[in-house]
Scaffold this active site. Sequence first.
Site, PDB file in Angstrom:
ATOM      1  N   SER A 129       0.833  -1.197   0.000  1.00 29.76           N
ATOM      2  CA  SER A 129       0.000   0.000   0.000  1.00 29.76           C
ATOM      3  C   SER A 129       0.873   1.254   0.000  1.00 29.76           C
ATOM      4  CB  SER A 129      -0.964  -0.050   1.187  1.00 29.76           C
ATOM      5  OG  SER A 129      -1.908   0.991   1.129  1.00 29.76           O
ATOM      6  N   HIS A 161      -8.289   1.505  -0.845  1.00 31.95           N
ATOM      7  CA  HIS A 161      -8.161   0.595  -1.999  1.00 31.95           C
ATOM      8  C   HIS A 161      -9.515   0.101  -2.501  1.00 31.95           C
ATOM      9  CE1 HIS A 161      -3.872   0.803  -1.592  1.00 31.95           C
ATOM     10  NE2 HIS A 161      -3.988   0.498  -0.318  1.00 31.95           N
TER      11      HIS A 161
END
Length: 304
Positions: A85, A189
Site C-alpha cells: 500500500s 483501496h
Amino acid sequence: MLVLVAPGQGAQTPGFLTPWLELPGAAARIAGWSDAIGLDLAHYGTKADADEIRDTAVAQPLLVAAGLLSADALDASPGVVAGHSVGEITAAALAGVIEDEAALRLVRTRGLGMAEAAAVTETGMAALLGGDLEVTVAHLEKLGLTPANVNGGGQVVAAGTAAQIAALTEDKPEGVRRVVPLKVAGAFHTRHMAPAVDKLRAAATTLTVTDPKVTYVSNADGKTVADGAEVISRLVGQVANPVRWDLCMETFAELGVTALIEAAPGGTLVGLAKRALPGVKTLALKTPDDLDAARALISEHAGA
C-alpha cells in the site's frame, strides 16, 4: 537474493520513531522533510498517541519517513524492492524512481486526499483470517464489499461502508475463522478512494521520474515494473484498487528471493512471509538494534 519491503498503514505505534532519530543525521533529515511537507514528523513519531497517528494524513508520511530512514541506515543494495500500500512510495524511492523528499511530498498529498475521501461516507475495513480465497471473495461481493488487501497466508482485508462491515461480522464467509474490524479511517483501496486518485495524479505530474535501479514489484498484480513512469502510474491508481500482496510474494519466490528484510516499523510483512514463503530468511527492522542482524543477513544473501 534479498528483497527489501516497506509496510503499509497500521504498522505505526506511538513513539516508534524515537530510537531512529538517534542515528547520525536522522533528526536533521526528519526536520527537513517536516519543513518540506508542513507536518512535524518528529512530534508525531515520538510524542503523539495512537489516535493522533491513526489519522491517515499523519500516518502515511510518518511511515514513509521511517521506512526511508531505516532502509538508508542499512546501506544495502537489495535485488528486489516492494511495499505494501503506502509502502509502495517508500519502495519507489528506494528503487531510485523518485527522490526521498519527492516521496514525502507525494505521500503527504496521498494521505490528505485519502483522509478527505474517507470523510465523505462512513466506511471501514476488517481482516478475515482463514478460508478459501475464491469462496471469501464471492461472499464479500455478495455483501457489496471489496477484497481491498489480499495478503496471502490466509488473510484477506475487506472494505466497504460501516453497514457492510457490520453485516460481515454477522455473516462471515464459510471457512473464515475470525473477522477482525480494523482501526482505520476508511475503505482504502476501493471505489470510495476515487477522489484521492485525482489529487494524486495531479501531484504526480510535478515529479522527476527515473527508471528503477533494482527490480520493483507492484501491488497491482505482483508483476515487476522496469519503467519509472509506469511505477508512478500504478502508485496513483492503486489508491482505489485492491492490494495483491499475495501475488507480490509469489513473484519473490519466482525471482529466487532467499531473504526478506522489512523496513521500519517492521513486523507485519515478515509475519505474512513466514507463512507464505517457507525457507526464506526474514528480519523486521523495529529499532536500530536490529541493524547489525540485518547487515549480517544482507552479507549472506545480497547478490546471491
